[in-house]
Scaffold this active site. Structure first.
Site, PDB file in Angstrom:
ATOM      1  CB  SER A 377      -0.951  -0.181   1.128  1.00  0.00           C
ATOM      2  OG  SER A 377      -1.828   1.102   0.984  1.00  0.00           O
ATOM      3  CG  ASP A 473      -6.931  -2.913  -3.109  1.00  0.00           C
ATOM      4  OD1 ASP A 473      -7.521  -1.938  -2.902  1.00  0.00           O
ATOM      5  OD2 ASP A 473      -5.518  -2.901  -3.493  1.00  0.00           O
ATOM      6  CG  HIS A 503      -5.953  -2.158   0.201  1.00  0.00           C
ATOM      7  ND1 HIS A 503      -5.298  -1.610  -0.642  1.00  0.00           N
ATOM      8  CD2 HIS A 503      -5.371  -1.601   1.358  1.00  0.00           C
ATOM      9  CE1 HIS A 503      -4.119  -1.070  -0.396  1.00  0.00           C
ATOM     10  NE2 HIS A 503      -4.166  -0.726   0.932  1.00  0.00           N
TER      11      HIS A 503
END
Length: 541
Positions: A377, A473, A503
């Site tokens: 991320s 995601d 995610h």
């Protein structure tokens, strides 16, 4: 309009939200033929029942209109909110005529001038706080210094007591159901989302099928990962208990929630915490060495969390898994978090840690001449920003590979991805993406530097990449786009899409076979890049 009674507010909240969405209004006063009108931003104060009580604002002292209120306090405040042309080209029935959807409010008020320094201070501070809320690098009045006091002297504040409000929300309430649906779809397709949202607010549920018909179908989340997500979300909500929290409190809760998921997993031969000197002061590092005694290639790992949350502890299990599976030393970097610290501080810390490790790593059992950057991320974003900047300053050979899981490569999520996997029910919502970016960057210009917005960068000459993409995601589109951009530039790329993965899915390694496979795939990439043989666990398998 054919039936004005259809277009009324459903609650006082509608009027308050309209003013908040579009605060610029016309202040109109005077007799017919001698009208004065000034456009000014206003704020609305409401009573406990939500009903409008007064509008707050200020005139420039040089504007003669404010003096007329000393004799006659009456004024009309005119405000128009979200609005737009509705084209018959959107309709299946093209015999329909064009129309216009709009939101307006007319306030009849009595204006009370508030002409003291304290009044000016309160009114200006309230307006700035509202308008700057959520902006990147939000501006504060105090930054003006002495100039502020001159500005304050140049305004006259007012409270406008509301005597009457006439609000109109003409949002398709009088349209046939099929035409209403066509309008709603047309607004969505033409990216007029704000007006479409106001239509849905007043549609009584009848537009749900229209939006559903153009919303891409979301694929189901893998059940093992869903268990992790449901547990994390539920426990976070339980501990939060509806409170509004500051950042230290939010971080404390996410640490508590994720602690059980870091238990178990590989045992390291050595774990050591040290500090590296950077231009922004010392940065804490945590070294995971699966087999001490022999210097080995190094992976610098950067945890996710929107640049604002998480830590070495929330990603402890992930880093141990990568160290054991790849047979490399993993160094977790405890970079500074936003919004207290903003771009480029964290990025510059990462670059300085890379340099520091290559100078001092051998003293800690590391072979930092063979070094990879990686993270998930926000950590993946920082990894790409660092290799781009190192290349641009002539130090690109410091990093041999990039290991990236569901990174943020652009602040711009498409409407398609937002509706499909960025809803309020998802692990990472589209609203959170927007908020995290605004917390991280210091100015709007920072959105368009390649060191934050990797998809804008020239990626030629970057080291080999592994990109792990979660199918479910909100960032999946931009990860696949980045993989394509790298490939087009001749960069070696391993890209893998993990079905049913949302995610943050690698954090579910304790219960998810998909997460374990993703970490193993990343480990294989690292071993191949560094020319390593199979680990002991691999050989046994």
């Amino acid at each position: 309009m054919s039936n004005p009674s259809l277009f009324q507010a459903t609650s006082p909240r509608d009027i308050a939200d309209l003013v908040a969405a579009q605060p610029l209004a016309w202040i109109v006063s005077g007799a017919s033929g001698a009208l004065s009108a000034t456009p000014l931003p206003v704020q609305l104060e409401c009573g406990a029942d939500g009903r409008p009580l007064r509008l707050l604002g200020h005139f420039a002292r040089s504007n003669p209109q404010w003096r007329t209120f000393e004799q006659d306090p009456r004024a009309t405040v005119l405000l128009i909110g979200p609005h737009g042309y509705v084209s018959p080209s959107w309709f299946a029935d093209r015999t329909r005529a064009p129309t216009w959807n709009y939101t307006t409010a007319v306030f009849e008020v009595d204006i009370e001038l508030r002409d003291t320094g304290e009044d000016a201070e309160r009114l200006l501070q309230g307006l700035v706080d509202d308008m700057e809320a959520g902006r990147p690098g939000a501006w504060r009045i105090e930054e003006m210094g002495e100039r502020y006091f001159g500005l304050r002297k140049g305004i006259v504040g007012f409270h406008a007591r509301v005597r009457e409000v006439r609000a109109t929300f003409k949002l398709g309430q009088d349209e046939r159901d099929d035409v209403f649906d066509d309008i709603l779809r047309g607004l969505w397709n033409m990216r007029q989302h704000e007006l479409a949202s106001w239509m849905q607010r007043f549609d009584g549920g009848r537009g749900a099928d229209a939006i559903a018909s153009i919303t891409p179908r979301a694929n189901p989340i893998d059940p093992e990962i869903a268990h992790f997500i449901d547990s994390v979300i539920a426990e976070g909500r339980r501990i939060t208990a509806g409170r509004t929290l500051d950042w230290p409190a939010k971080r404390e809760i996410v640490e508590q929630v994720r602690k059980p998921w870091c238990e178990g997993g590989p045992v390291m031969g050595r774990t050591e915490e040290i500090h590296a000197d950077t231009r922004h002061g010392p940065v804490r590092l945590r070294i995971y060495d699966p087999a001490p005694g022999t210097p080995k290639p190094t992976l610098c790992f950067l945890h996710g969390g929107g640049w604002a949350m998480f830590s070495l502890d929330t990603h402890d299990r992930v880093m141990r898994e990568l160290a054991a599976r790849a047979g490399v030393a993993v160094v977790g970097i405890d970079y500074a978090l936003s919004p207290e610290v903003r771009y480029p501080v964290a990025l510059e810390q990462v670059i300085d840690v890379v340099r520091w490790l290559q100078q001092h790593g051998a003293a800690h059992g590391l072979d930092a001449s063979r070094l990879a950057l990686g993270g998930d991320s926000a950590g993946g974003n920082l990894s790409t920003g660092a290799v781009l900047q190192l290349r641009d300053i002539g130090e690109g050979d410091r990093v041999s590979a990039v290991l990236s899981y569901y990174a943020g490569f652009t602040p711009d999520c498409s409407p398609h991805s937002r509706r499909r996997y960025g809803t309020d029910e998802d692990m990472l919502t589209a609203k959170e993406v927007d908020a995290f970016w605004n917390y991280y960057i210091a100015t709007p210009d920072d959105r368009n530097t390649p060191y934050t917005h990797g998809l804008l960068g020239d990626v030629e000459g970057l080291p080999p990449y592994f990109i792990g993409v979660g199918e479910c995601d909100v960032l999946s589109e931009q990860n696949l786009a980045m993989a394509g951009k790298l490939l087009a530039a001749g960069v070696s790329v391993d890209v893998k899409l993990y079905r049913g993965a949302p995610h943050s899915f690698i954090e579910a390694v304790a219960v998810s076979s998909i997460a374990r496979q993703a970490l193993e795939d990343g480990a294989v990439f690292l071993r191949r890049t560094f020319g390593l043989g199979a680990t002991a666990s691999q050989a046994a398998a």
